[in-house]
Design an enzyme around this catalytic site. Structure first.
Site, PDB file in Angstrom:
ATOM      1  N   LEU A 102       0.860  -1.181   0.000  1.00 33.70           N
ATOM      2  CA  LEU A 102       0.000   0.000   0.000  1.00 33.70           C
ATOM      3  C   LEU A 102       0.899   1.234   0.000  1.00 33.70           C
ATOM      4  O   LEU A 102       1.726   1.377   0.897  1.00 33.70           O
ATOM      5  CB  LEU A 102      -0.780  -0.035   1.319  1.00 33.70           C
ATOM      6  CG  LEU A 102      -2.079   0.741   1.461  1.00 33.70           C
ATOM      7  CD1 LEU A 102      -3.127   0.193   0.507  1.00 33.70           C
ATOM      8  CD2 LEU A 102      -2.577   0.607   2.902  1.00 33.70           C
ATOM      9  N   HIS A 103       0.760   2.074  -1.013  1.00 33.47           N
ATOM     10  CA  HIS A 103       1.571   3.303  -0.965  1.00 33.47           C
ATOM     11  C   HIS A 103       1.000   4.436  -1.791  1.00 33.47           C
ATOM     12  O   HIS A 103       1.515   5.544  -1.765  1.00 33.47           O
ATOM     13  CB  HIS A 103       3.002   3.019  -1.428  1.00 33.47           C
ATOM     14  CG  HIS A 103       3.097   2.746  -2.888  1.00 33.47           C
ATOM     15  ND1 HIS A 103       2.827   1.513  -3.420  1.00 33.47           N
ATOM     16  CD2 HIS A 103       3.396   3.547  -3.938  1.00 33.47           C
ATOM     17  CE1 HIS A 103       2.964   1.559  -4.731  1.00 33.47           C
ATOM     18  NE2 HIS A 103       3.301   2.784  -5.081  1.00 33.47           N
ATOM     19  N   ARG A 104      -0.105   4.187  -2.545  1.00 34.67           N
ATOM     20  CA  ARG A 104      -0.653   5.260  -3.391  1.00 34.67           C
ATOM     21  C   ARG A 104      -1.074   6.445  -2.528  1.00 34.67           C
ATOM     22  O   ARG A 104      -1.746   6.240  -1.497  1.00 34.67           O
ATOM     23  CB  ARG A 104      -1.898   4.790  -4.133  1.00 34.67           C
ATOM     24  CG  ARG A 104      -1.673   3.708  -5.095  1.00 34.67           C
ATOM     25  CD  ARG A 104      -1.255   4.193  -6.451  1.00 34.67           C
ATOM     26  NE  ARG A 104      -0.607   3.077  -7.121  1.00 34.67           N
ATOM     27  CZ  ARG A 104       0.430   3.182  -7.936  1.00 34.67           C
ATOM     28  NH1 ARG A 104       0.947   4.359  -8.195  1.00 34.67           N
ATOM     29  NH2 ARG A 104       0.950   2.129  -8.487  1.00 34.67           N
ATOM     30  N   ARG A 144       6.554   5.972   2.795  1.00 32.03           N
ATOM     31  CA  ARG A 144       5.457   6.950   2.818  1.00 32.03           C
ATOM     32  C   ARG A 144       4.303   6.446   3.688  1.00 32.03           C
ATOM     33  O   ARG A 144       3.737   7.194   4.484  1.00 32.03           O
ATOM     34  CB  ARG A 144       4.945   7.153   1.392  1.00 32.03           C
ATOM     35  CG  ARG A 144       3.628   7.887   1.294  1.00 32.03           C
ATOM     36  CD  ARG A 144       2.947   7.555  -0.020  1.00 32.03           C
ATOM     37  NE  ARG A 144       3.537   8.223  -1.157  1.00 32.03           N
ATOM     38  CZ  ARG A 144       3.345   9.519  -1.460  1.00 32.03           C
ATOM     39  NH1 ARG A 144       2.578  10.262  -0.708  1.00 32.03           N
ATOM     40  NH2 ARG A 144       3.905  10.044  -2.504  1.00 32.03           N
ATOM     41  N   ASP A 173      -2.202  -1.856  -3.910  1.00 25.14           N
ATOM     42  CA  ASP A 173      -2.536  -0.757  -4.814  1.00 25.14           C
ATOM     43  C   ASP A 173      -1.410  -0.541  -5.827  1.00 25.14           C
ATOM     44  O   ASP A 173      -1.371   0.468  -6.524  1.00 25.14           O
ATOM     45  CB  ASP A 173      -2.866   0.532  -4.048  1.00 25.14           C
ATOM     46  CG  ASP A 173      -1.721   1.030  -3.177  1.00 25.14           C
ATOM     47  OD1 ASP A 173      -0.598   0.481  -3.272  1.00 25.14           O
ATOM     48  OD2 ASP A 173      -1.947   1.970  -2.398  1.00 25.14           O
TER      49      ASP A 173
END
Ligand code: UD1
Length: 387
Positions: A206-208, A241, A281
């Protein structure tokens, strides 16, 4: 002899460029290459580990354009890359994927009259809020050679008016790396290290920005994942992030969710390929799981890789916790193995086709000293032009 500048910047670039470099080396005298790393990703876990795992040569040029806003990052890459192009005077600049470094270097090359080859051209999510979509559309518009992974990409480019003779379907070069590394990945001890049984866990990435920069989205995802983790442990190698945002928003991983540092290519390949399912994602993981037949739930409302839904194992489940949990429960209840479903030309030989396409085009745009393009063809790439 053809002179090529190969550009990488961020994690998803490395596994796309590795087979291209290997193929260029295999063609010996026909081509000389220079590898430029923009420094967009710089942590060892996000960059160095991939060079080691994939056996990539050290970059010849490192631009150190880390962090900052999109404008700052893109501008820093452009400023530093311009001097590199002027000094090297390449016949081609090869860029891969859709990260900020991809667009920044394509724009510099185009302004200097140097031809750009874009690997992974033509993908479209239609979601203009994604920075990657902007990068994709603009990079394609600047490129003379659009090397696509799938028929939907060809169709997108044709719809945008790109000349047919600039579009070459070469297949998915990331799958070259997947197939060439899968045996080595079996030697990874990551399952034992994390006390996991094959197919007894899920993997999440998950990083979007749309998922992790918005506290509500992040909380909804973790609400769903917490419910899944009651039945199936979820391993989450966290992007820097995402980790930062979780701390900022006070979001704790729910019980059953194991957060770990980002993994290198081989450990991560072993982990997801032995998982029961992935939740992600990421664009790349949608493709990789398709190629090996691992069920994938994509935590987005759209995808630039529809072929992974139509022909592969990917389901778009968005951010609605009920929908995510229902899809995960169905996978957990279905004990059958999912067949691998690699689309056409995802066969481990995309890099060969990329090199064939590059070498079949005679160098045309030649730079003069000082960097202004002396053009043997002054028609722009894309709409209405022919090469
Ligand atoms: C970038 C790409 C995205 C890709 C992702 C893979 C763009 C627009 N986005 O997003 O398409 O899927 O890489 O990871 O180019 N950071 C570190 N160490 C690093 C790299 C990043 O700590 O080595 C942190 C920094 O705080 C940085 C932040 O992560 O500001 C975001 O990095 P950045 O490269 O800007 O974007 P990604 O979210 O990684």
């Amino acid at each position: 002899m053809m002179k090529v500048l190969n550009v990488v910047g961020a994690r998803p670039n490395f596994m796309k460029m590795a087979p291209i470099i290997a193929e260029m080396n295999a063609r010996g005298g026909a081509i000389t290459q220079t590898l430029v790393h923009t420094g967009q990703h710089y942590d060892d876990a996000m960059s160095g580990a991939f060079f080691r795992d994939l056996g990539m040569p050290e970059p010849d040029v490192y631009l150190d354009a880390r962090d900052g806003t999109h404008a700052e990052q893109t501008a820093r890459v452009m400023l530093a890359f311009e001097g590199v192009v002027v000094a090297h005077k390449p016949d081609w600049v090869v860029v891969v994927g859709d990260v900020n470094s991809t667009l920044a270097c394509a724009l510099v090359a185009a302004k200097l009259g140097v031809r750009v080859a874009h690997v992974e051209a033509g993908l479209r999510s239609g979601d203009w809020t994604m920075p990657e979509e902007i990068n994709r559309v603009l990079t394609d518009r600047l490129s003379h050679l659009l090397l696509t992974p799938s028929p939907d990409a060809d169709q997108n480019l044709q719809r945008e008016g790109i000349d047919l003779d600039r579009i070459v379907r070469v297949g998915n070069v990331m799958i070259d790396t997947l197939y060439s590394q899968i045996e080595r990945a079996q030697r990874s001890t990551i399952l034992d290290d994390l006390s996991l049984e094959a197919r007894g866990f899920a993997v999440m990435t998950l990083h979007r920005p749309s998922n992790v920069d918005d506290p509500n989205s992040l909380r909804r995802i973790f609400a769903a994942v917490g419910r899944i983790a009651r039945a199936l442990p979820v391993v989450f190698p966290a992007h820097p992030r995402s980790l930062r945002r979780m701390r900022e928003f006070g979001v704790e991983p729910p019980p059953g969710v194991k957060m770990i540092d980002p993994l290198g290519y081989l450990d991560f390949l072993k982990l997801w390929s032995d998982s029961k399912m992935t939740l992600t994602d990421s664009g790349g993981l949608q493709e990789e799981t398709t190629a090996l037949g691992v069920p994938c739930l994509t935590l987005r409302e759209n995808t630039e890789r529809p072929i992974t839904v139509e022909q592969g194992t990917n389901q778009l489940v968005g951010l609605d916790p009920e929908r995510i949990v229902a899809a995960a429960e169905a996978i957990i209840a279905d004990g059958r193995p999912t067949p691998a479903r690699a689309p056409e030309l995802w066969d481990g030989r995309a890099a060969e086709r990329i090199l064939t396409a590059l070498l079949s085009r005679a160098p045309c745009f030649r730079m003069k000293d000082g960097g202004r393009g002396a053009k043997c063809d002054n028609r722009p790439p894309g709409r209405g032009a022919t090469s």
